[in-house]
Design a protein around this motif. Structure first.
Motif, PDB file in Angstrom:
ATOM      1  N   PRO A  17      42.893  34.307  42.166  1.00 16.46           N
ATOM      2  CA  PRO A  17      44.040  33.635  42.789  1.00 16.46           C
ATOM      3  C   PRO A  17      45.278  33.506  41.916  1.00 16.46           C
ATOM      4  O   PRO A  17      46.391  33.640  42.391  1.00 16.46           O
ATOM      5  N   ASP A  18      45.096  33.252  40.641  1.00 14.74           N
ATOM      6  CA  ASP A  18      46.273  33.086  39.783  1.00 14.74           C
ATOM      7  C   ASP A  18      46.492  34.280  38.858  1.00 14.74           C
ATOM      8  O   ASP A  18      47.191  34.185  37.872  1.00 14.74           O
ATOM      9  N   GLY A  19      45.908  35.422  39.210  1.00 16.90           N
ATOM     10  CA  GLY A  19      46.049  36.620  38.399  1.00 16.90           C
ATOM     11  C   GLY A  19      46.641  37.761  39.195  1.00 16.90           C
ATOM     12  O   GLY A  19      47.005  37.614  40.362  1.00 16.90           O
ATOM     13  N   SER A  20      46.735  38.899  38.551  1.00 17.58           N
ATOM     14  CA  SER A  20      47.337  40.048  39.214  1.00 17.58           C
ATOM     15  C   SER A  20      46.339  41.167  39.491  1.00 17.58           C
ATOM     16  O   SER A  20      46.729  42.229  39.949  1.00 17.58           O
ATOM     17  N   TRP A  21      45.066  40.954  39.221  1.00 20.49           N
ATOM     18  CA  TRP A  21      44.060  41.988  39.438  1.00 20.49           C
ATOM     19  C   TRP A  21      43.456  41.854  40.836  1.00 20.49           C
ATOM     20  O   TRP A  21      43.198  40.745  41.313  1.00 20.49           O
ATOM     21  N   THR A  22      43.210  43.017  41.476  1.00 14.70           N
ATOM     22  CA  THR A  22      42.575  43.063  42.787  1.00 14.70           C
ATOM     23  C   THR A  22      41.590  44.226  42.801  1.00 14.70           C
ATOM     24  O   THR A  22      41.880  45.302  42.273  1.00 14.70           O
ATOM     25  N   TRP A  23      40.429  44.000  43.405  1.00  9.86           N
ATOM     26  CA  TRP A  23      39.393  45.015  43.528  1.00  9.86           C
ATOM     27  C   TRP A  23      39.099  45.235  45.010  1.00  9.86           C
ATOM     28  O   TRP A  23      38.808  44.276  45.727  1.00  9.86           O
ATOM     29  N   TYR A  24      39.180  46.478  45.464  1.00  6.39           N
ATOM     30  CA  TYR A  24      38.853  46.833  46.848  1.00  6.39           C
ATOM     31  C   TYR A  24      37.559  47.630  46.826  1.00  6.39           C
ATOM     32  O   TYR A  24      37.509  48.740  46.288  1.00  6.39           O
ATOM     33  N   LEU A  25      36.527  47.077  47.404  1.00  6.23           N
ATOM     34  CA  LEU A  25      35.209  47.699  47.399  1.00  6.23           C
ATOM     35  C   LEU A  25      35.111  48.726  48.518  1.00  6.23           C
ATOM     36  O   LEU A  25      35.384  48.428  49.678  1.00  6.23           O
ATOM     37  N   LEU A  26      34.724  49.952  48.164  1.00  7.76           N
ATOM     38  CA  LEU A  26      34.488  51.018  49.140  1.00  7.76           C
ATOM     39  C   LEU A  26      33.000  51.276  49.337  1.00  7.76           C
ATOM     40  O   LEU A  26      32.553  51.518  50.454  1.00  7.76           O
ATOM     41  N   GLY A  70      45.218  46.701  38.625  1.00  8.57           N
ATOM     42  CA  GLY A  70      45.404  45.787  37.495  1.00  8.57           C
ATOM     43  C   GLY A  70      46.604  46.253  36.718  1.00  8.57           C
ATOM     44  O   GLY A  70      47.716  46.262  37.231  1.00  8.57           O
ATOM     45  N   HIS A  71      46.367  46.708  35.494  1.00  7.15           N
ATOM     46  CA  HIS A  71      47.468  47.286  34.717  1.00  7.15           C
ATOM     47  C   HIS A  71      47.934  48.586  35.366  1.00  7.15           C
ATOM     48  O   HIS A  71      49.093  48.958  35.257  1.00  7.15           O
ATOM     49  N   GLU A  72      47.001  49.273  36.021  1.00  8.48           N
ATOM     50  CA  GLU A  72      47.279  50.509  36.751  1.00  8.48           C
ATOM     51  C   GLU A  72      46.453  50.490  38.021  1.00  8.48           C
ATOM     52  O   GLU A  72      45.587  49.638  38.202  1.00  8.48           O
TER      53      GLU A  72
END
Length: 88
Positions: free
Chosen positions: A43-52, A67-69
């Motif tokens: 919630p307070d970060g910039s990382w996101t993971w999309y599970l396939l 994230g960084h990329e």
């Protein structure tokens, strides 16, 4: 830090009934435009993971990580859960 309570549904990132319906690893390998099944984020970060795709035995996922990329790769559900503990 608040102790982890396994009976709290908030700690169950992928319930068994959802895990059993997710594509297994490599199932989407030849799919031109695979659909993300789940989204994880801090919630307070910039990382996101999309599970396939997901392997419930190893608790290993494959998907898009922003994230960084932006990159496709594997990520450990256990590591995400441990990372989430530090924000509680």
């Amino acid at each position: 830090m608040i102790p982890r309570d396994p009976s709290n549904p908030a700690y169950d990132f992928i319930p068994d009934e959802v895990a059993s319906s997710l594509p297994t690893l490599y199932a989407c390998e030849k799919v031109d435009d695979p659909i993300a099944q789940l989204k994880f984020f801090i919630p307070d970060g910039s990382w996101t993971w999309y599970l396939l795709e997901f392997d419930p035995e190893q608790r290993l996922a494959f998907g898009l990580v922003i994230g960084h990329e932006r990159e496709l790769g594997y990520f450990s559900l256990q590591e995400l859960e441990e990372q989430g503990d530090s924000f509680i």
